[in-house]
Motif scaffolding. Sequence first.
Motif, PDB file in Angstrom:
ATOM      1  N   PRO A   1     -28.342  16.986  -3.735  1.00  0.00           N
ATOM      2  CA  PRO A   1     -27.739  16.628  -2.449  1.00  0.00           C
ATOM      3  C   PRO A   1     -26.424  15.861  -2.578  1.00  0.00           C
ATOM      4  O   PRO A   1     -25.537  16.027  -1.751  1.00  0.00           O
ATOM      5  N   ASP A   2     -26.271  15.052  -3.609  1.00  0.00           N
ATOM      6  CA  ASP A   2     -25.025  14.300  -3.775  1.00  0.00           C
ATOM      7  C   ASP A   2     -23.849  15.234  -4.030  1.00  0.00           C
ATOM      8  O   ASP A   2     -22.777  15.077  -3.445  1.00  0.00           O
ATOM      9  N   GLN A   3     -24.061  16.211  -4.893  1.00  0.00           N
ATOM     10  CA  GLN A   3     -22.989  17.160  -5.194  1.00  0.00           C
ATOM     11  C   GLN A   3     -22.696  18.037  -3.978  1.00  0.00           C
ATOM     12  O   GLN A   3     -21.535  18.337  -3.698  1.00  0.00           O
ATOM     13  N   ALA A   4     -23.713  18.433  -3.236  1.00  0.00           N
ATOM     14  CA  ALA A   4     -23.506  19.240  -2.035  1.00  0.00           C
ATOM     15  C   ALA A   4     -22.715  18.457  -0.991  1.00  0.00           C
ATOM     16  O   ALA A   4     -21.816  19.002  -0.344  1.00  0.00           O
ATOM     17  N   ALA A   5     -23.021  17.178  -0.841  1.00  0.00           N
ATOM     18  CA  ALA A   5     -22.278  16.341   0.108  1.00  0.00           C
ATOM     19  C   ALA A   5     -20.821  16.197  -0.324  1.00  0.00           C
ATOM     20  O   ALA A   5     -19.917  16.216   0.515  1.00  0.00           O
ATOM     21  N   GLN A   6     -20.588  16.065  -1.604  1.00  0.00           N
ATOM     22  CA  GLN A   6     -19.221  15.955  -2.107  1.00  0.00           C
ATOM     23  C   GLN A   6     -18.436  17.244  -1.844  1.00  0.00           C
ATOM     24  O   GLN A   6     -17.261  17.200  -1.488  1.00  0.00           O
ATOM     25  N   ILE A   7     -19.086  18.389  -1.996  1.00  0.00           N
ATOM     26  CA  ILE A   7     -18.427  19.671  -1.736  1.00  0.00           C
ATOM     27  C   ILE A   7     -18.046  19.780  -0.264  1.00  0.00           C
ATOM     28  O   ILE A   7     -16.938  20.203   0.073  1.00  0.00           O
ATOM     29  N   VAL A   8     -18.952  19.388   0.635  1.00  0.00           N
ATOM     30  CA  VAL A   8     -18.663  19.447   2.067  1.00  0.00           C
ATOM     31  C   VAL A   8     -17.528  18.495   2.417  1.00  0.00           C
ATOM     32  O   VAL A   8     -16.618  18.833   3.171  1.00  0.00           O
ATOM     33  N   LYS A   9     -17.549  17.295   1.839  1.00  0.00           N
ATOM     34  CA  LYS A   9     -16.500  16.312   2.098  1.00  0.00           C
ATOM     35  C   LYS A   9     -15.148  16.827   1.612  1.00  0.00           C
ATOM     36  O   LYS A   9     -14.140  16.724   2.318  1.00  0.00           O
TER      37      LYS A   9
END
Length: 55
Positions: free
Chosen positions: A24-32
């Motif tokens: 989830p951390d990497q997915a959030a970074q991609i969205v950001k």
Amino acid sequence: MNRVKKILLWLLVAFAAYAIFTSPDQAAQIVKTSGSILADGVRNIGSFFDALLGR
């Protein structure tokens, strides 16, 4: 053709869910990052038209 689009859409949704659940951390970074790139693009287009119109 419509059936192929539906299958591809479900595969994309499944992959996105898998990516979010596994990291989830990497997915959030991609969205950001994607949102930041989109915002910069819109801002640059606005600057281009301002310069084109001589504002």
